[in-house]
Design an enzyme around this catalytic site. Structure first.
Site, PDB file in Angstrom:
ATOM      1  N   THR A 160      79.265  33.224  50.581  1.00 48.08           N
ATOM      2  CA  THR A 160      78.996  34.164  49.314  1.00 48.08           C
ATOM      3  C   THR A 160      78.088  35.104  49.491  1.00 48.08           C
ATOM      4  OG1 THR A 160      77.644  32.551  48.095  1.00 48.08           O
ATOM      5  CG2 THR A 160      80.167  32.332  47.797  1.00 48.08           C
ATOM      6  N   LYS A 186      76.902  26.450  53.300  1.00 51.64           N
ATOM      7  CA  LYS A 186      76.792  27.678  53.139  1.00 51.64           C
ATOM      8  C   LYS A 186      75.953  27.827  51.739  1.00 51.64           C
ATOM      9  CE  LYS A 186      78.300  29.352  49.435  1.00 51.64           C
ATOM     10  NZ  LYS A 186      77.963  29.650  48.039  1.00 51.64           N
ATOM     11  N   THR A 197      73.728  20.246  48.782  1.00 54.05           N
ATOM     12  CA  THR A 197      73.568  21.730  48.825  1.00 54.05           C
ATOM     13  C   THR A 197      74.683  22.349  48.089  1.00 54.05           C
ATOM     14  OG1 THR A 197      73.469  23.803  50.230  1.00 54.05           O
ATOM     15  CG2 THR A 197      74.636  22.022  50.871  1.00 54.05           C
ATOM     16  N   GLU A 283      68.349  34.084  49.522  1.00 49.60           N
ATOM     17  CA  GLU A 283      68.597  35.412  48.912  1.00 49.60           C
ATOM     18  C   GLU A 283      67.255  36.088  49.097  1.00 49.60           C
ATOM     19  OE1 GLU A 283      72.283  34.602  46.190  1.00 49.60           O
ATOM     20  OE2 GLU A 283      70.370  34.424  45.247  1.00 49.60           O
ATOM     21  N   ASN A 407      70.598  39.314  43.057  1.00 49.79           N
ATOM     22  CA  ASN A 407      71.068  38.705  41.998  1.00 49.79           C
ATOM     23  C   ASN A 407      71.178  39.528  40.260  1.00 49.79           C
ATOM     24  OD1 ASN A 407      71.251  35.949  42.359  1.00 49.79           O
ATOM     25  ND2 ASN A 407      69.079  36.016  43.222  1.00 49.79           N
ATOM     26  N   SER A 412      78.576  42.626  40.835  1.00 52.30           N
ATOM     27  CA  SER A 412      79.193  44.100  40.679  1.00 52.30           C
ATOM     28  C   SER A 412      79.941  44.410  42.026  1.00 52.30           C
ATOM     29  CB  SER A 412      78.299  45.121  40.395  1.00 52.30           C
ATOM     30  OG  SER A 412      76.895  44.964  41.181  1.00 52.30           O
TER      31      SER A 412
END
Lengths: 412, 412
Positions: A160, A186, A197, A283, A407, A412
């Site tokens: 993702t 992932k 996870t 991230e 985040n 979008s």
């Protein structure tokens, strides 16, 4: 961005006898992107898993748990695992359950088995209806393209916000039997697994009895996927699945055997690699942090302290800035919830640098030593509580501008 | 930056009879900045406070608690409060205690009282030695300049990463007596008070018996400073002090009186204003979020759910982005630790918009309605648990790029 980017990605992923992999581009959220994955299993396979403790666990998680429970009660074995990205099918109530069941039934129809023999998994946006029509339309392609050597495609198909696929293989010799294992994972945000996870799948070709596999998946998860955190958000969809295809020659019938011990060690090592890969690709992550807490009364309090440090936005931004503002770590230890902690006995190390001694600043600590370690991309924080013999380790990353950007823009 | 910046700052702060204020520029961290504050009290004054629950509570916190306890045991009353910014004197062990005591003794010498009659407070960097020499050198100036009308200067003197001073006054009539109250607070990061905020001082001119003031400070803190969070980091130095100077005509000797009830309501209202001012000026904050959880079995579980939402980096970045990615709120509710939560009975509202109904997406919910509310600078999240009659409210802000910038640069 990832820690030490680009991460090494194994290019020699090994097929695991007894498992075939297909994928498709269903266009769930975006076009031209692998977003549906199907893993089909040999009839000899056993499957076990651990799942999120989030009360809002997703519809596919509820169904996968029910189907696995049915197998333990004597139902037909699991034939396939099915994964979609782009939609988590979580926070979707009864409608979400119906849609997930519909996708299971569609795959079962293609494979000539029962819907109860399918385990569904989803990851993506929460609270939006699953576009089941797109998934059902893509399944024939995923089934038609089944191959044993598609592990790298599988790792890509479940991404993702990941910047890189996460996968590895191992070949180990156990009691004279060669065992091949491959795994994928992932996840990059909403990561503070409590039982697993975001998504992890690990398969190997030994034959393992169901109760033994159940013990093995818990053993491995507790030492890998349950020791990582990126942002403290326990996802609705966390699942870690262990698949023993039974296609090889090793047979493990009991946890009280040398074969089990060797298999557990190998599976745990690969699980930890897959879990740490998630943190390294956290991230916005620029640093990989290992937090070890020693000398606790029990493992639980060591984990409390480690997670308190690992979740503190102030500690995480200090790592991002390479700023040895290490009082923030003491502060996080202090509010970890260990009510009778005697801070005057506490010692703190940053790699080899002794920062806090007996609860205060180590008189020999020099700012430049702290600075040297903080500038590294891999850092170990070690806390000694001096209360007992228990210890625990947690892996995390820093908090950067990029985390906010990712985040704030995710949908979008 | 602050929510609805610039915040309104009261310019009509009222002197409180029985309290005088002095300040100085000691150059603790930076030159030309008010960084030492002294509040001297009338002999009739009573003082009470609540303090951080962090096990690494700072040296001044330990001393202030001890001095207050001694007064309750019959020692001479508190004569002055002393605050420094630029250094927290936390994580400093026995040396930190000695330095804080040294500063108390110095001020006591100037005021002609005992060191035990001084309450010290510090805020700033943790794990660095207190530059006590600079503080001691600055105290004569702070004492020489004592004035009753320096409340605005006091609010400025306790600022750290705050972008604006936080202060307000109220005049209330209680049982025919006019009561004047003024308060100041500071704090913008490391904010998840558990017993108080970073620093808050509230004084009024009624005469209040010690046990009554002890009850009053807890009552007010539980409804104000203990209901806010910015980043979930409970500071080492949190203190909220309530001062009844005894210089006015109102006397409150018991909690079982209408006068106590009226005073408690007024003090709580002003405390809440000061606490909310901290959130509105939260590091990098662009939005002020009120989270109300209703229908819980007890207040504790309502607070758990509210803080789980208020601490989630994913929820906070969605607010920053004005992105109605509201599944993240459900996710945070799901991992709040309410183990027997029945998510099928849960309802979620964003201001007047009904987002989740009976655990799933409300069929009537429209993305544009969620978008409209998310675009506001002040937003209320309302969760209905349908488990009981308890409720709780927590105030927080969003997580922005600016937060990372501030905390990655704080010491430089």
């Amino acid at each position: 961005m990832a820690v030490n980017s680009p991460l090494p990605v194994a290019t020699d992923l090994k097929p695991v006898a007894g498992i075939e992999i297909g994928f498709a581009e269903a266009g769930i959220k975006k076009p031209n992107r692998k977003d549906v994955l199907v893993l089909t299993l040999a009839p000899t396979a056993t499957v076990s898993g651990v799942f999120t403790m989030n009360r809002f666990c997703a519809a596919p998680v509820q169904i996968a748990k029910a189907h696995l429970a049915a197998v333990r009660d004597g139902a037909k074995p699991i034939r396939a695992l099915m994964v979609n990205t782009g939609n988590a099918n979580a926070g979707t109530g009864a409608v979400g359950l119906a849609l997930a069941n519909e996708s299971c039934a569609a795959l079962a129809g293609l494979l000539g088995c029962e819907a109860g023999q399918i385990l569904p998994f989803s990851t993506g946006v929460i609270l939006e209806p699953l576009p089941v029509g797109k998934i059902v339309a893509a399944l024939p392609q995923a089934v038609a393209d089944q191959r044993a050597d598609s592990w790298f495609n599988a790792a890509e198909a479940i991404m993702t916000t990941d910047t890189q696929p996460k996968a590895a293989s191992r070949m180990v010799d156990i009691a004279g039997h060669s065992v091949t294992m491959s795994g994928i994972s992932k996840g990059a945000g909403m990561i503070k697994p409590n039982m697993a996870t975001m998504l992890g799948f690990l398969a190997f070709d030994a034959k393992v009895a169901q109760p033994v596999l159940d013990a093995l998946v818990k053993h491995a998860a507790d030492r890998s996927f349950n020791c990582i955190t990126i942002d403290g958000d326990t996802s609705t969809n966390d699942s870690f699945m262990l698949i023993a295809t039974g296609a090889g020659t090793l047979v493990v019938d009991s946890v009280d055997t040398p074969e089990y011990a060797a298999l557990a060690a190998a599976v745990t090592e690969l699980s930890l690699f897959l879990a740490q890969s998630i943190v390294r690709d956290g991230e916005g992550a620029t640093k990989f942090i290992t937090i070890t807490v020693e000398g606790g009364k029990d493992v639980e309090e060591c984990r409390k302290v480690a997670y308190s440090i690992g979740h503190s936005p102030l500690v995480k931004t200090a790592f991002f800035a390479s700023d040895p503002n290490l009082g923030r770590i003491l502060c996080a230890i202090g509010y970890a919830g260990v009510d009778d902690l005697d801070v005057d006995k506490l010692n703190l190390y940053l790699d080899d640098v002794w920062v806090a001694k007996d609860g205060g600043r180590n008189p020999d600590y020099k700012e430049e030593d702290g600075q040297r370690v903080m500038s590294q991309s891999e850092i170990t924080v070690r806390v000694k509580l001096a209360r007992g013999a228990a210890e625990a380790t947690v892996y995390t990353c820093d908090l950067s501008h990029e985390y906010v950007t990712i985040n704030a823009d995710y949908r979008s």
